[in-house]
Design a protein around this motif. Structure first.
Motif, PDB file in Angstrom:
ATOM      1  N   ARG A 123       0.814  -1.321   0.194  1.00  0.00           N
ATOM      2  CA  ARG A 123       0.049  -0.145   0.094  1.00  0.00           C
ATOM      3  C   ARG A 123       0.870   1.270   0.082  1.00  0.00           C
ATOM      4  O   ARG A 123       1.797   1.512   0.519  1.00  0.00           O
ATOM      5  CB  ARG A 123      -0.904  -0.023   1.065  1.00  0.00           C
ATOM      6  N   ASN A 146      -9.981   3.031   1.451  1.00  0.00           N
ATOM      7  CA  ASN A 146      -8.733   2.601   2.152  1.00  0.00           C
ATOM      8  C   ASN A 146      -8.126   1.320   2.543  1.00  0.00           C
ATOM      9  O   ASN A 146      -8.214   0.645   3.640  1.00  0.00           O
ATOM     10  CB  ASN A 146      -8.918   3.262   3.627  1.00  0.00           C
ATOM     11  N   VAL A 165      -5.864  -2.147   2.759  1.00  0.00           N
ATOM     12  CA  VAL A 165      -4.776  -2.145   3.303  1.00  0.00           C
ATOM     13  C   VAL A 165      -4.069  -3.573   2.950  1.00  0.00           C
ATOM     14  O   VAL A 165      -4.540  -4.330   2.025  1.00  0.00           O
ATOM     15  CB  VAL A 165      -4.578  -2.425   4.764  1.00  0.00           C
ATOM     16  N   GLU A 205      -6.674   2.323  13.412  1.00  0.00           N
ATOM     17  CA  GLU A 205      -6.111   2.268  12.249  1.00  0.00           C
ATOM     18  C   GLU A 205      -5.669   0.615  11.908  1.00  0.00           C
ATOM     19  O   GLU A 205      -5.374   0.016  12.726  1.00  0.00           O
ATOM     20  CB  GLU A 205      -4.771   2.894  12.230  1.00  0.00           C
ATOM     21  N   THR A 222       2.529   1.122   4.800  1.00  0.00           N
ATOM     22  CA  THR A 222       2.113   0.305   5.723  1.00  0.00           C
ATOM     23  C   THR A 222       3.075  -1.054   5.766  1.00  0.00           C
ATOM     24  O   THR A 222       3.864  -1.007   6.302  1.00  0.00           O
ATOM     25  CB  THR A 222       0.584  -0.432   5.420  1.00  0.00           C
TER      26      THR A 222
END
Length: 295
Positions: A10, A35, A37, A74, A203
């Motif tokens: 990512r 979003n 991941v 998160e 990430t």
């Protein structure tokens, strides 16, 4: 036409997606609300200019969650089955940090493995490791430098999608290099090619293992705390505390000053270590503080 894919890296506004044919395409994320991941299953399409777009984020089977710098949840990685936590003689193990890693695994219902690496630098493993024999699924002793314990670690992760995490400097990259061999360089080269100086990985990166299974390399951290929306669930992050909490006099016992608390009795008898209990109280205090701020 939208195709299924797996996010293997990512970047800020892009994701590296592995398609059903095994090819990897750098894709723009259609909207900020998605979003994705690393580990996420998505749907994506290839545009006429050869660039990809992630259009749909599919539901997750599991999610490793942490608290970000603003105290918000998160997602670190998705669709894991196991968390691998690496320790070493240097830097000195942060046992409170280990508790929080294992707590995050327990809350996400993941298996966990504790790896004590750089065994060549230690006369013997630290005594504190013995406290975790019943709190994790496996403890492995390794030396990436000497190749010691790698066969056992490979067996632990062969059939899993694992995220490897730990303090900076514990030798995580050396372990991953030893486990992946040439496969690591191939993925690194692809990421650099995809990067083109415009994207920054924020990430983690997912690797396929030669012996089977997948391994997500998470950046080293100084601090980590699992995200817990309700402070009443903090006990679930500590297996031995959760085990004793059902015997408390009050169903809503916080295990602090309440009478007839089975958890406090277990601490007094040594069934729960004083340090683990202190770790529980620290996380409870943090969670209650954040919960209060959200009201």
């Amino acid at each position: 036409m939208n195709e299924p894919g797996l996010v293997v890296a990512r970047y800020r506004r892009h994701g590296l997606v592995e398609g059903s044919e095994g090819s990897r395409v750098l894709c723009q994320i259609k909207s900020r609300s998605l979003n994705p991941v690393v580990g996420d299953q998505v749907r994506w399409r290839l545009e006429a200019d050869g660039k990809g777009i992630i259009t749909v984020l599919l539901s997750r089977k599991s999610a490793l969650m942490r608290i970000d710098n603003q105290g918000n949840p998160e997602t670190v990685a998705a669709n894991l089955s196991q968390l691998v936590v690496v320790l070493a003689p240097s830097p000195v193990p942060d046992w409170f940090l280990l508790d929080r890693y294992l707590g995050a695994a327990a809350l996400a219902q993941l298996k966990s493995v504790v790896v004590f690496n750089k065994l060549d630098l230690a006369e013997s493993p630290p005594d504190e490791l013995a406290d975790y024999r019943d709190l994790t699924d496996r403890i492995c002793m390794t030396s990436a430098k000497q190749g010691e314990g790698l066969r056992e670690l490979t067996a632990c992760i062969a059939d899993e999608r694992s995220a490897m995490i730990g303090q900076s400097g514990v030798g995580k990259s050396s372990l991953i290099n030893a486990l992946l061999g040439d496969a690591r360089q191939a993925v690194d080269d692809l990421s650099k090619k995809s990067d083109q100086g415009r994207h920054t990985t924020t990430t983690a990166v997912l690797f396929g293992l030669p012996e089977g299974g997948e391994l997500i390399d998470s950046p080293g951290v100084r601090d980590f705390a699992p995200y817990i929306a309700d402070s009443r669930e903090v006990a679930l992050a500590f297996k031995e505390i959760d085990r004793h909490s059902g015997d408390c006099r009050f169903d809503d016992c916080r295990h602090l000053a309440e009478p007839d608390c089975a958890v406090k009795a277990a601490v007094a008898s040594g069934d729960i270590t004083a340090r683990r209990y202190e770790s529980f109280k620290n996380l409870l205090e943090l969670t209650e503080s954040l919960q209060q701020n959200r009201r």
